[in-house]
Enzyme design. Structure first.
Site, PDB file in Angstrom:
ATOM      1  N   ALA A  53       0.836  -1.209   0.000  1.00  0.00           N
ATOM      2  CA  ALA A  53       0.000   0.000   0.000  1.00  0.00           C
ATOM      3  C   ALA A  53       0.865   1.251   0.000  1.00  0.00           C
ATOM      4  O   ALA A  53       1.970   1.262   0.554  1.00  0.00           O
ATOM      5  CB  ALA A  53      -0.890   0.010   1.231  1.00  0.00           C
ATOM      6  N   GLY A  54       0.372   2.294  -0.626  1.00  0.00           N
ATOM      7  CA  GLY A  54       1.059   3.588  -0.612  1.00  0.00           C
ATOM      8  C   GLY A  54       1.548   4.006  -1.974  1.00  0.00           C
ATOM      9  O   GLY A  54       1.619   5.193  -2.267  1.00  0.00           O
ATOM     10  N   ARG A  79       6.253  11.172   5.196  1.00  0.00           N
ATOM     11  CA  ARG A  79       5.148  11.650   6.037  1.00  0.00           C
ATOM     12  C   ARG A  79       4.066  12.199   5.105  1.00  0.00           C
ATOM     13  O   ARG A  79       3.709  13.375   5.144  1.00  0.00           O
ATOM     14  CB  ARG A  79       5.626  12.720   7.043  1.00  0.00           C
ATOM     15  CG  ARG A  79       6.423  13.863   6.465  1.00  0.00           C
ATOM     16  CD  ARG A  79       6.619  15.015   7.448  1.00  0.00           C
ATOM     17  NE  ARG A  79       7.500  16.012   6.921  1.00  0.00           N
ATOM     18  CZ  ARG A  79       8.844  15.999   6.997  1.00  0.00           C
ATOM     19  NH1 ARG A  79       9.463  15.005   7.605  1.00  0.00           N
ATOM     20  NH2 ARG A  79       9.562  16.975   6.455  1.00  0.00           N
ATOM     21  N   GLY A  89       0.945  11.555   4.938  1.00  0.00           N
ATOM     22  CA  GLY A  89      -0.249  12.012   5.649  1.00  0.00           C
ATOM     23  C   GLY A  89      -1.547  11.601   4.973  1.00  0.00           C
ATOM     24  O   GLY A  89      -2.529  12.345   5.001  1.00  0.00           O
ATOM     25  N   CYS A 133      -1.005   3.956  10.753  1.00  0.00           N
ATOM     26  CA  CYS A 133      -0.380   5.085  10.064  1.00  0.00           C
ATOM     27  C   CYS A 133       0.427   5.919  11.052  1.00  0.00           C
ATOM     28  O   CYS A 133      -0.117   6.421  12.040  1.00  0.00           O
ATOM     29  CB  CYS A 133      -1.423   5.959   9.390  1.00  0.00           C
ATOM     30  SG  CYS A 133      -0.613   7.331   8.554  1.00  0.00           S
ATOM     31  N   ASN A 150       1.753   8.786  10.473  1.00  0.00           N
ATOM     32  CA  ASN A 150       1.841  10.184  10.059  1.00  0.00           C
ATOM     33  C   ASN A 150       0.625  11.033  10.382  1.00  0.00           C
ATOM     34  O   ASN A 150       0.435  12.096   9.844  1.00  0.00           O
ATOM     35  CB  ASN A 150       2.129  10.254   8.553  1.00  0.00           C
ATOM     36  CG  ASN A 150       3.461   9.609   8.246  1.00  0.00           C
ATOM     37  OD1 ASN A 150       4.418   9.807   8.984  1.00  0.00           O
ATOM     38  ND2 ASN A 150       3.520   8.814   7.199  1.00  0.00           N
ATOM     39  N   ASN A 206       3.855  -2.034   8.877  1.00  0.00           N
ATOM     40  CA  ASN A 206       3.990  -0.670   8.359  1.00  0.00           C
ATOM     41  C   ASN A 206       5.366  -0.111   8.771  1.00  0.00           C
ATOM     42  O   ASN A 206       6.163  -0.799   9.401  1.00  0.00           O
ATOM     43  CB  ASN A 206       2.846   0.187   8.900  1.00  0.00           C
ATOM     44  CG  ASN A 206       2.429   1.275   7.921  1.00  0.00           C
ATOM     45  OD1 ASN A 206       3.287   1.853   7.234  1.00  0.00           O
ATOM     46  ND2 ASN A 206       1.154   1.567   7.849  1.00  0.00           N
ATOM     47  N   GLY A 235      12.066   0.163   4.188  1.00  0.00           N
ATOM     48  CA  GLY A 235      13.222  -0.385   3.487  1.00  0.00           C
ATOM     49  C   GLY A 235      14.090  -1.245   4.391  1.00  0.00           C
ATOM     50  O   GLY A 235      13.630  -1.776   5.403  1.00  0.00           O
TER      51      GLY A 235
HETATM   52  C1  FMN Z   1       5.951   6.763   0.402  1.00  0.00           C
HETATM   53  C2  FMN Z   1       5.225   5.692   1.158  1.00  0.00           C
HETATM   54  C3  FMN Z   1       3.853   5.788   1.365  1.00  0.00           C
HETATM   55  C4  FMN Z   1       3.180   4.803   2.078  1.00  0.00           C
HETATM   56  N1  FMN Z   1       1.823   4.905   2.232  1.00  0.00           N
HETATM   57  C5  FMN Z   1       1.155   3.914   2.885  1.00  0.00           C
HETATM   58  C6  FMN Z   1      -0.253   3.969   3.018  1.00  0.00           C
HETATM   59  O1  FMN Z   1      -0.915   4.883   2.542  1.00  0.00           O
HETATM   60  N2  FMN Z   1      -0.864   2.965   3.697  1.00  0.00           N
HETATM   61  C7  FMN Z   1      -0.182   1.909   4.237  1.00  0.00           C
HETATM   62  O2  FMN Z   1      -0.795   1.012   4.823  1.00  0.00           O
HETATM   63  N3  FMN Z   1       1.151   1.825   4.092  1.00  0.00           N
HETATM   64  C8  FMN Z   1       1.830   2.793   3.445  1.00  0.00           C
HETATM   65  N4  FMN Z   1       3.190   2.706   3.300  1.00  0.00           N
HETATM   66  C9  FMN Z   1       3.911   1.588   3.957  1.00  0.00           C
HETATM   67  C10 FMN Z   1       4.166   0.418   3.003  1.00  0.00           C
HETATM   68  O3  FMN Z   1       2.988  -0.157   2.546  1.00  0.00           O
HETATM   69  C11 FMN Z   1       5.008  -0.660   3.724  1.00  0.00           C
HETATM   70  O4  FMN Z   1       4.271  -1.184   4.808  1.00  0.00           O
HETATM   71  C12 FMN Z   1       6.329  -0.128   4.255  1.00  0.00           C
HETATM   72  O5  FMN Z   1       6.874   0.834   3.384  1.00  0.00           O
HETATM   73  C13 FMN Z   1       7.358  -1.253   4.439  1.00  0.00           C
HETATM   74  O6  FMN Z   1       7.634  -1.883   3.216  1.00  0.00           O
HETATM   75  P1  FMN Z   1       8.933  -1.536   2.321  1.00  0.00           P
HETATM   76  O7  FMN Z   1      10.112  -1.622   3.226  1.00  0.00           O
HETATM   77  O8  FMN Z   1       8.918  -2.574   1.237  1.00  0.00           O
HETATM   78  O9  FMN Z   1       8.714  -0.166   1.789  1.00  0.00           O
HETATM   79  C14 FMN Z   1       3.887   3.679   2.594  1.00  0.00           C
HETATM   80  C15 FMN Z   1       5.273   3.588   2.373  1.00  0.00           C
HETATM   81  C16 FMN Z   1       5.944   4.564   1.663  1.00  0.00           C
HETATM   82  C17 FMN Z   1       7.419   4.424   1.441  1.00  0.00           C
END
Ligand code: FMN
Length: 348
Positions: free
Chosen positions: A56-57, A106, A108, A171, A173, A234, A259
């Site tokens: 997600a995101g 962030r 939001g 969340c 943020n 998350n 990451g």
């Molecule tokens: C820019 C950005 C926006 C994100 N927005 C959301 C979101 O709206 N809802 C959510 O559940 N997770 C959101 N995430 C979290 C990711 O879904 C994920 O749980 C987290 O980044 C860890 O995975 P990764 O290390 O592969 O990025 C966001 C992550 C990033 C980097």
């Protein structure tokens, strides 16, 4: 070199053009997809051609659902979506930490709102399972019963077009983004959702920073049969173990870190959940996945499926293909006939 949010907009623009250009996506599918029976699985009663999903995101508004199927992902999760359209926090709000293969964001909860996302979902082909991640509108005046109404509004509009729903209680943020980590609130909300007919599987997404006490509370709600699985995890608000210049990190300020730095924490949580639930709670593992090895680690820790976001930023568009082809080899080397045979072997 581009500002990260600008790069994201450009990539999204390219994705939209790509998915709507007749014939090209399917002609190029073979460059991105890995077909191997061992990667197929059935989780929450849904069929997945491979276990690698987009977290997600990235596609908050369900504008790129078909594009990511063509890039070889086995599923996608759109959102987070809120009842009202929301512009999110002031820019800049997304920062790269290349030395850590990490991002701090962030955003939001910027998104176009449940109504627009539902129309976008209806317009897409949805060639693979599509999860819809919903959360409370980031308005601090929406609390108590109003918070429940706010989420049910999104749920009612979106669940008919979703293969599964993720309820994001994590969340980092928004001031009150974690309201529903309180088990009583979570219980009441999920009971309301379950009064609807023919709902898809409902998952709960928890924070990397969740403590043991809060995790026990969430799991208790799960034991009552009120949700079908967990998304773990998350981002973190912590800044431990970074190699990036501390003054740069400090200058960025608050936000969720994703990451490599959260990879091990998320795997630890997955192992803990697998052992506490004796493997009976399906988990989507997310956090620092960017290679076959890191995906396999999540699976062996107890994740039935994995997701990634930051990994795609650093590894590029072939990341799902590379993970899937590497996973095929790793499974074969270890004598597993399917992904599901490898789930939780570290903890069993
Ligand atoms: C820019 C950005 C926006 C994100 N927005 C959301 C979101 O709206 N809802 C959510 O559940 N997770 C959101 N995430 C979290 C990711 O879904 C994920 O749980 C987290 O980044 C860890 O995975 P990764 O290390 O592969 O990025 C966001 C992550 C990033 C980097």
């Amino acid at each position: 070199m581009l500002d990260p949010e600008r790069a994201h907009s450009l990539a999204s623009f390219f994705g939209k053009v790509y998915q709507s250009t007749p014939l090209i996506p399917s002609a190029l599918d073979s460059l991105f997809t890995v077909e191997d029976g061992a990667l197929i699985s059935d989780v929450f009663g849904l069929d997945f051609a491979n276990p690698v999903g987009l977290a997600a995101g990235f596609d908050k508004n369900a504008e790129l659902v078909d594009f990511f199927a063509h890039l070889g992902f086995g599923f996608t999760e759109v959102g987070s979506v809120t009842a009202k359209p929301w512009s999110g926090n002031k820019k800049p709000r997304m920062f790269r930490l290349p030395d850590d293969c990490a991002i701090i964001n962030r955003m939001g909860l910027n998104n176009y709102g449940a109504q627009v996302v539902a129309s976008n979902l209806e317009a897409s082909e949805r060639p693979y399972p599509v999860g819809v991640n919903i959360t409370k509108t980031a308005d601090n005046d929406i609390i108590g019963d109003k918070a429940i109404e706010d989420i049910l509004f999104s749920f009612d509009i979106l669940y008919p077009s979703a293969d599964y729903i993720t309820f994001n209680i994590s969340c980092p943020n928004t001031k009150d983004g974690k309201t529903f980590e309180d088990p009583d609130s979570l219980d009441s909300l999920l009971r309301e959702m379950r009064k609807r007919e023919s709902i898809p599987p409902v998952l709960v997404k928890i924070s990397s920073d969740i403590g043991h006490f809060a995790l026990d509370g969430v799991l208790d709600v799960g034991y009552r049969g009120l949700f079908d699985g967990l998304v773990v995890a998350n981002t973190t608000s912590k800044r431990k173990g970074l190699v990036s210049d501390p003054s740069y990190v400090e200058k960025i300020g608050v936000g969720g870190l994703s990451g490599h730095p959260i990879r091990e924490r998320s795997s630890q949580l997955i192992r803990l959940i697998y052992s506490l639930t004796s493997g009976r709670m399906p988990v989507i593992g997310v956090g620092g996945v960017d290679s076959a090895e890191s995906a396999y680690d999540k699976i062996k820790s107890g994740a039935s499926l994995v997701q990634l976001y930051t990994g795609m930023i650093y590894q590029g568009p072939f990341v799902a293909r590379d993970i899937n082809s590497g996973l095929s080899e790793l499974l074969e080397k270890d004598g597993f006939k399917s992904v599901s045979e490898a789930v939780g072997v570290y903890v069993r």
